[in-house]
Design an enzyme around this catalytic site. Structure first.
Site, PDB file in Angstrom:
ATOM      1  N   ASP A 296      22.780 -12.725  91.409  1.00 46.94           N
ATOM      2  CA  ASP A 296      21.339 -12.847  91.356  1.00 46.94           C
ATOM      3  C   ASP A 296      20.763 -11.437  91.520  1.00 46.94           C
ATOM      4  O   ASP A 296      21.383 -10.575  92.128  1.00 46.94           O
ATOM      5  CB  ASP A 296      20.851 -13.754  92.497  1.00 46.94           C
ATOM      6  CG  ASP A 296      19.377 -14.071  92.374  1.00 46.94           C
ATOM      7  OD1 ASP A 296      18.845 -13.959  91.261  1.00 46.94           O
ATOM      8  OD2 ASP A 296      18.768 -14.432  93.392  1.00 46.94           O
ATOM      9  N   ASP A 531      19.439 -21.761  92.769  1.00 48.30           N
ATOM     10  CA  ASP A 531      20.848 -21.380  92.572  1.00 48.30           C
ATOM     11  C   ASP A 531      21.827 -22.492  92.943  1.00 48.30           C
ATOM     12  O   ASP A 531      23.016 -22.374  92.677  1.00 48.30           O
ATOM     13  CB  ASP A 531      21.186 -20.141  93.416  1.00 48.30           C
ATOM     14  CG  ASP A 531      20.334 -18.938  93.060  1.00 48.30           C
ATOM     15  OD1 ASP A 531      20.143 -18.696  91.862  1.00 48.30           O
ATOM     16  OD2 ASP A 531      19.855 -18.265  93.988  1.00 48.30           O
TER      17      ASP A 531
END
Length: 764
Positions: A296, A531
């Site tokens: 990320d 996520d």
């Protein structure tokens, strides 16, 4: 709802009766009973228990020691599953905090699970949205980054939807509940993740393959060996059971599972000292095999904070006054987002100019303003929103090309709102802070053959430029996933691009799945609810401690300092475990191979299996367990190559064949030299020990002080034990006849083993 009286108590009770309450608790994970059942009721355990019962019934108690290893293996399996199950059950996106609800015109503080459909809720800055709602009145700016990955604030006013799990950054609203329980957006997003993630371990998988094969062999072999001994050789029941048990028990690599668990537990302890929490110890092993890492941007490559990179004065008339203007602006502004915090960290506040007519920042407007005495109306915000296109300074476009965020300070002489009347006096470049050592970490991972992918909800150009600053290879291969029309388009993009922007939560999962389908072992880092699905799909999931609670609970590893640059430490531990266990595993599989081959020979020749369980147990402890335990602690950072099971079996095969040849040779010599049964058995067992020690010597090469110590103590210790406990082992001492045979046999074994080892090295 306009009068803001909310539901009546009667209406609340009616909705509770209809099940319209925000208290959804369904779980798809296994129950404790199911976990115990799955770990206890297996063919492997059944066979071991059955053999143990047979030994117990005939009074062969000393031969039952192997059951302790089985018990430890079962305990570890149950603990791992319950531990993982409990972590999954704790998965909850919305923290259970008190919310302010209006009922019968009275404001009440209730738990979020007490909310019902149509409840009227009062929300203010800093509060989390407990259920999907629709704004009735008021205005607020909402951060939905944890849900969508998009870092920009979103303005919400009457008629707008508020998603459960998002946060109010500014403002205050009254909102009506439109979804409860399992119908909430956050619950739908994570419900798919609330399933038990199966154990992913090549080492354990390999052992299960061996166990599955031998399980099909053990029952018929055991029965045939018993009948052969009892019927054809007229042995007693106890003797028939003991020799049959030794043959079938030797085929199962029981001690290797325990060694793997100990090695991984050591890794867990080492990583804890480096501020890495391992919630699934087998993830350490899996990470050693990872060849693709999905990162990320915010909170991983970057710290999630901003800082001022450079200040440009673009109007000479205001150059001297600029520090005082900025300082006075910050002193009088009430904005407290991350950008304003970066400005306050860089520019000192001043009181040179008093302020009036203050308009706070809005994500919809993307600017804020105030009147500063003697200066005029000062604007601070996005260049394209504050200035007319022709008035934007060129330095703005240069900064944007480099992936920097840009703010302009503009002045209008009056409070005139005409954008054409404003002129820029300064440009401020702001950057996402790249984590310390990020470049070194990314370079190391790339060097070690790990493909890197950056997945973010932000603009792909911005993400690409940040990736460039962090030293990510192929940073220019980026794509905006909003341009992908189908799931197949997303999966195709996964293999073509390095940087992915504007990625929706379900698309993150599709990217991970596509990479896995292409044959990659995928690790995923994340810190937000968006996520969760991708983390669950990845082979190894890694969460940042300062991220959302849901990602921490569901991940295999948690970086307690939220620093992905510690990942090489995990990689090293995984390599240590896999490489060291692979190196010594050949010692464990020797017994598996020769037990199978000797059982076949014994059945065909109507001969008794030459060893008994207690003899095998001593070898398990002294030769398999002792040196392997210490060798597993050694540092080993080499890249993992090859498959575990084929490597282990190839390493064990020469020793196993030597054992079979030695048993056959002693059988022939015993008849020719008229050796007693005790002498023959003793010679066979001493040769078995010697051949097994050759495997220990090979595993200890190249030599160092520790390895030399292990060789000496292993060889000396087991032979001393064999002599001291000869009565329990049902063997004797070497005699004047058998000692020369043992020495000659070991010399021949040493030569043959050296030749085979050299030939294998030449082939490799």
């Amino acid at each position: 709802m306009e009068n803001k009286t909310g539901l009546s108590l009667a209406e609340v009770e009616l909705r509770k009766e209809r099940g319209l309450q925000n208290n959804f608790t369904e779980s798809a994970t296994k129950s404790t009973g199911a976990i115990f059942y799955d770990n206890l009721v297996t063919l492997f355990n059944f066979l071991n228990l059955l053999i143990g019962i047979c030994l117990f019934l005939v009074g062969a108690y000393s031969n039952m020691f192997y059951l302790l290893i089985i018990f430890v293996n079962i305990t570890i399996g149950i603990y791992q599953e319950i531990h993982a199950r409990n972590l999954v059950q704790k998965l909850s996106i919305v923290n259970k905090k008190q919310v302010r609800v209006i009922r019968d015109g009275i404001e009440l503080a209730l738990d979020s699970t007490e909310l019902v459909m149509d409840d009227l809720v009062k929300l203010a800055a800093g509060e989390q949205v407990p259920s999907d709602m629709e704004v009735i009145s008021g205005f607020a700016e909402v951060n939905e980054a944890m849900l969508t990955g998009e870092s920009d604030l979103i303005g919400k006013q009457a008629g707008a939807a508020l998603l459960s799990g998002s946060f109010l950054v500014s403002g205050e609203v009254f909102a009506q509940v439109i979804h409860v329980g399992k119908d909430n957006y956050a619950v739908k997003l994570t419900n798919e993740a609330k399933t038990h993630k199966p154990l992913n371990s090549e080492l354990i998988r390999a052992i299960r393959q061996v166990s599955k094969f031998t399980s099909f062999v053990i029952i018929p072999f055991g029965i045939l060996l018993f009948l052969e001994a009892f019927v054809l050789r007229s042995s007693g029941v106890k003797e028939a059971v003991v020799v049959s048990a030794a043959a079938v028990l030797g085929m199962l690599p029981k001690g290797l599972v325990l060694l793997i668990s100990i090695a991984l537990t050591t890794g867990v302890t080492k990583l804890a000292k480096k501020r890495i929490l391992v919630q699934d110890m087998y993830a350490i092993e899996t990470l050693a095999h990872v060849d693709t890492l999905c990162l990320d941007k915010t909170g991983t490559i970057t710290e999630g904070n901003m800082r001022v990179y450079k200040l440009h004065s673009v109007d000479e008339n205001y150059k001297e006054q600029l520090p005082a203007i900025i300082g006075s602006y910050l002193k009088n502004s009430t904005d407290s987002n991350v950008t304003m915090q970066a400005l306050r960290d860089y520019f000192p506040e001043t009181t040179n100019y008093s302020a009036s007519d203050i308009t706070p920042f809005s994500s919809e407007r993307k600017w804020s303003k105030m009147n500063l005495e003697t200066i005029g109306t000062v604007y601070l915000g996005a260049p394209e929103r504050v200035l007319a296109g022709d008035n934007i300074p060129p330095v703005v476009f240069n900064a944007q090309k480099n992936g920097l965020r840009v703010l302009v300070i503009a002045v209008a002489e009056t409070s005139e709102t005409n954008i054409l009347k404003r002129k820029a006096i300064a440009v401020i470049e702001i950057e996402d802070i790249i984590r310390n050592n990020a470049q070194e970490t990314l370079a190391y991972l790339e060097q070690e053959g790990v493909a890197l992918k950056v997945i973010s909800g932000d603009n792909p150009v911005t993400v690409s430029n940040i990736a460039k600053r962090a030293g990510l290879p192929n940073y220019d291969k980026y794509i905006d996933l909003t341009t992908c029309q189908t799931d197949e388009d997303v999966k195709a993009a996964a293999l073509q691009y390095t940087v992915f922007g504007r990625v929706a939560p379900h698309q993150k999962k599709l990217l991970v799945q596509a990479l896995k389908q292409a044959g990659s072992t995928v690790a995923m880092t994340g810190d937000g609810v968006n996520d969760v699905l991708a983390l669950r799909a990845a082979d190894v999931s890694i969460a940042m401690a300062d991220g959302d609670a849901a990602t921490r609970q569901i991940s295999n590893l948690v970086l307690l300092d939220s620093d992905f640059t510690t990942l090489p430490a995990v990689l090293f531990e995984g390599r240590r475990v896999v490489n060291n266990v692979t190196k010594v595993s050949g010692i464990f599989f020797i017994k598996t191979i020769y037990s199978f081959l000797l059982s076949v020979i014994c059945l065909l020749s109507v001969q008794a299996f030459p060893f008994i369980p207690i003899q095998i147990t001593l070898i398990d402890l002294a030769i398999e367990g002792y040196p392997s335990f210490f060798l597993s602690f050694e540092s080993n950072k080499q890249k993992v190559t090859g498959k575990f099971l084929p490597t282990a079996l190839k390493a064990a095969l020469p020793n196993a064949l030597l054992v079979v040849l030695n048993v056959l040779a002693v059988t022939v010599l015993a008849s020719q030299l008229n050796l007693s049964q005790l002498e023959a058995t003793t010679l066979m067992y001493y040769l078995l020990i010697g051949i097994s020690c050759l495997a220990v010597i090979k595993a200890c090469l190249p030599l160092n002080f520790l390895r030399l110590f292990l060789i000496i103590t292993t060889i000396g210790g087991i032979y001393v034990a064999a002599m001291l406990f000869s009565h329990i082992l049902e063997i004797g001492w070497l005699t004047a006849t058998t000692l020369p045979l043992f020495v000659i046999g070991m010399l021949v074994n040493g030569v043959l083993y050296s030749i085979v080892t050299l030939l294998k090295k030449k082939k490799s």
